[in-house]
Design an enzyme around this catalytic site. Structure first.
Site, PDB file in Angstrom:
ATOM      1  N   ARG A   1     -11.681  13.187   1.282  1.00  8.90           N
ATOM      2  CA  ARG A   1     -12.542  12.325   2.175  1.00  8.90           C
ATOM      3  C   ARG A   1     -13.930  11.896   1.430  1.00  8.90           C
ATOM      4  O   ARG A   1     -14.724  11.154   1.782  1.00  8.90           O
ATOM      5  CB  ARG A   1     -12.753  12.882   3.622  1.00  8.90           C
TER       6      ARG A   1
ATOM      7  N   TYR B   1      -0.998  13.016   6.165  1.00  6.22           N
ATOM      8  CA  TYR B   1      -0.573  11.915   6.876  1.00  6.22           C
ATOM      9  C   TYR B   1       0.854  12.229   7.227  1.00  6.22           C
ATOM     10  O   TYR B   1       1.638  12.415   6.152  1.00  6.22           O
ATOM     11  CB  TYR B   1      -0.877  10.572   6.562  1.00  6.22           C
TER      12      TYR B   1
ATOM     13  N   ARG C   1       1.118   6.455  -6.924  1.00  9.70           N
ATOM     14  CA  ARG C   1       0.100   7.514  -7.052  1.00  9.70           C
ATOM     15  C   ARG C   1       0.283   8.868  -7.147  1.00  9.70           C
ATOM     16  O   ARG C   1       0.231   9.704  -7.989  1.00  9.70           O
ATOM     17  CB  ARG C   1      -1.125   6.908  -6.273  1.00  9.70           C
TER      18      ARG C   1
ATOM     19  N   TYR D   1       0.817  -1.114   0.006  1.00  8.30           N
ATOM     20  CA  TYR D   1       0.189   0.027   0.050  1.00  8.30           C
ATOM     21  C   TYR D   1       0.862   1.285  -0.025  1.00  8.30           C
ATOM     22  O   TYR D   1       0.640   2.178  -0.766  1.00  8.30           O
ATOM     23  CB  TYR D   1      -0.761  -0.121   1.184  1.00  8.30           C
TER      24      TYR D   1
ATOM     25  N   GLU E   1     -13.987  -1.008   6.081  1.00  5.87           N
ATOM     26  CA  GLU E   1     -14.111   0.499   5.570  1.00  5.87           C
ATOM     27  C   GLU E   1     -15.123   0.608   4.723  1.00  5.87           C
ATOM     28  O   GLU E   1     -15.937  -0.486   4.117  1.00  5.87           O
ATOM     29  CB  GLU E   1     -12.891   0.486   4.372  1.00  5.87           C
TER      30      GLU E   1
HETATM   31  C1  3EB Z   1      -7.726   5.978   5.745  1.00  5.30           C
HETATM   32  O1  3EB Z   1      -8.573   6.942   6.141  1.00  5.30           O
HETATM   33  C2  3EB Z   1      -8.260   4.570   5.380  1.00  5.30           C
HETATM   34  O2  3EB Z   1      -5.505   5.335  -0.366  1.00  5.30           O
HETATM   35  O3  3EB Z   1      -7.185   5.774  -1.679  1.00  5.30           O
HETATM   36  C3  3EB Z   1      -9.551   5.031   2.655  1.00  5.30           C
HETATM   37  C4  3EB Z   1      -9.957   5.700   1.384  1.00  5.30           C
HETATM   38  C5  3EB Z   1      -8.198   4.808   2.775  1.00  5.30           C
HETATM   39  C6  3EB Z   1      -8.933   5.826   0.416  1.00  5.30           C
HETATM   40  C7  3EB Z   1      -6.655   5.522  -0.698  1.00  5.30           C
HETATM   41  C8  3EB Z   1      -7.405   4.565   1.882  1.00  5.30           C
HETATM   42  C9  3EB Z   1      -7.664   5.348   0.484  1.00  5.30           C
HETATM   43  O4  3EB Z   1      -6.659   6.322   5.411  1.00  5.30           O
HETATM   44  C10 3EB Z   1      -7.565   3.936   4.022  1.00  5.30           C
END
Ligand code: 3EB
Length: 335
Positions: free
Chosen positions: A222, A209, A154, A147, A328
């Site tokens: 989001r 992050y 990406r 990941y 999720e």
């Molecule tokens: C998170 O909140 C959970 O890498 O495209 C959620 C939605 C998550 C999309 C992405 C990852 C992705 O980080 C993981």
């Protein structure tokens, strides 16, 4: 345009079993933008037959395994390199699958470089939604989790196309979950005009992050509110038990589910510039990715209490991008 007419680009979504869905859509072939079938061989079936994507992850607990995106008017279909696409001028859907032999970062970079280029060329440069299914998402490839390598690839593709400072304004709603098989499967929706990318007041923007979660932060927002020309649909990203940037309730399915619902409600409750957002009970599809198929009964019962009986609820087996996360939840509310 007459105000009572639907926007030309407005899209519809149908979810069901393949047989009944095919019967209901007989004669509508020209309007089908994309069909996604869970539990099917990985392949983006070529136009002109129609754009059909098989996703290898199983639908669970009798969930309807097929979804179809329909356009309000006839669609054009085509191919560009590895991508198969269909669009109506306002909305563009595309699918790309790619083996990981060259390494996950390079494969992801190539897939996203191609889809961003296609979106520009087809006059739909604004991503509104991306779905990613990544084999071995929590496995290591030369000492780095897949990941994280996916995130490196990406981010590089977005930087390359838009430049580092512009890139984060383009990040759309997204999901990235594990998958059986050997190929990265990526599918997207894009629009001719810009949508509104939303943050979550309970969560740090994923693209901010800290480096504890990998050298490049995840390139997504989001949620994305699609432009009016695409019907103003709300695309909710995969949402998990992450508060701030930290994983909550490791080891507890119920704890993670409740935290995830708090996150979703915080986002929806915050609204968007220009007005309120739909509530979860108004969604047209809620999809739940579960690491363990055994969790479906308990999660379904709790979600039915919260969502009522109307919302189509689809459970799909998938590993989640952080190894402590057990589920999720994502969704779509058409405008
Ligand atoms: C998170 O909140 C959970 O890498 O495209 C959620 C939605 C998550 C999309 C992405 C990852 C992705 O980080 C993981």
């Amino acid at each position: 345009m007459n105000a009572s007419e639907p926007a030309l680009g407005a899209v519809e979504l149908k979810v069901g079993e393949p047989g009944p869905l095919a019967a209901a859509l007989a004669g509508e072939h020209a309007r089908i933008l994309l069909e996604v079938a869970f539990g099917a061989d990985t392949a983006a079936v070529q136009p002109p037959g129609g754009l059909r994507l098989g996703v290898p992850n199983r639908a669970l607990g009798g969930s309807p395994p097929t979804e179809v995106w329909l356009s309000g008017r006839p669609v054009e279909r085509g191919r560009r390199g590895e991508i198969a696409w269909a669009g109506n001028g306002e909305a563009l859907f595309g699918c790309v699958t790619r083996g990981l032999e060259q390494g996950t970062a390079a494969a992801t970079r190539a897939a996203f470089a191609e889809l961003l280029a296609l979106a520009d060329e087809q006059g739909c440069p604004h991503l509104v939604r991306v779905w990613n299914f990544l084999p071995g998402i929590n496995d290591e490839e030369r000492g780095v989790e897949r990941y994280r390598l996916f995130n490196i690839g990406r981010a590089a593709a977005f930087d390359e196309r838009y430049g580092e400072s512009e890139a984060e304004r383009r990040f759309s709603a997204s999901s990235a979950v594990g998958a059986p098989g050997t190929r990265l499967v990526t599918c997207f929706a894009a629009a001719a005009s810009a949508g509104l990318h939303l943050g979550n007041p309970r969560q740090v923007h994923a693209y901010r992050y800290p480096a504890d979660y990998g050298p490049r932060a995840p390139s997504f927002s989001r949620a994305t509110l699609a432009p009016a020309a695409l019907g103003g649909a709300l695309f909710l990203s995969g949402t998990a038990s992450v508060a701030g940037h930290e994983t909550r309730h490791a080891g507890s399915l119920e704890g993670q589910l409740d935290e995830t619902l708090l996150n979703i409600e915080a986002l929806l409750g915050a609204g968007a510039a220009g007005g309120p957002l739909p509530g979860l009970r108004d969604f047209d599809l809620v999809r739940v990715y579960l690491r363990s198929a055994a969790a479906v009964g308990c999660v379904r019962a709790r979600l039915r209490e919260r969502l009522g009986e109307r919302v189509p609820l689809v459970f799909v087996e998938a590993d989640i991008c952080r190894s402590e996360l057990l589920l999720e939840i994502e969704g779509v509310a058409l405008g």
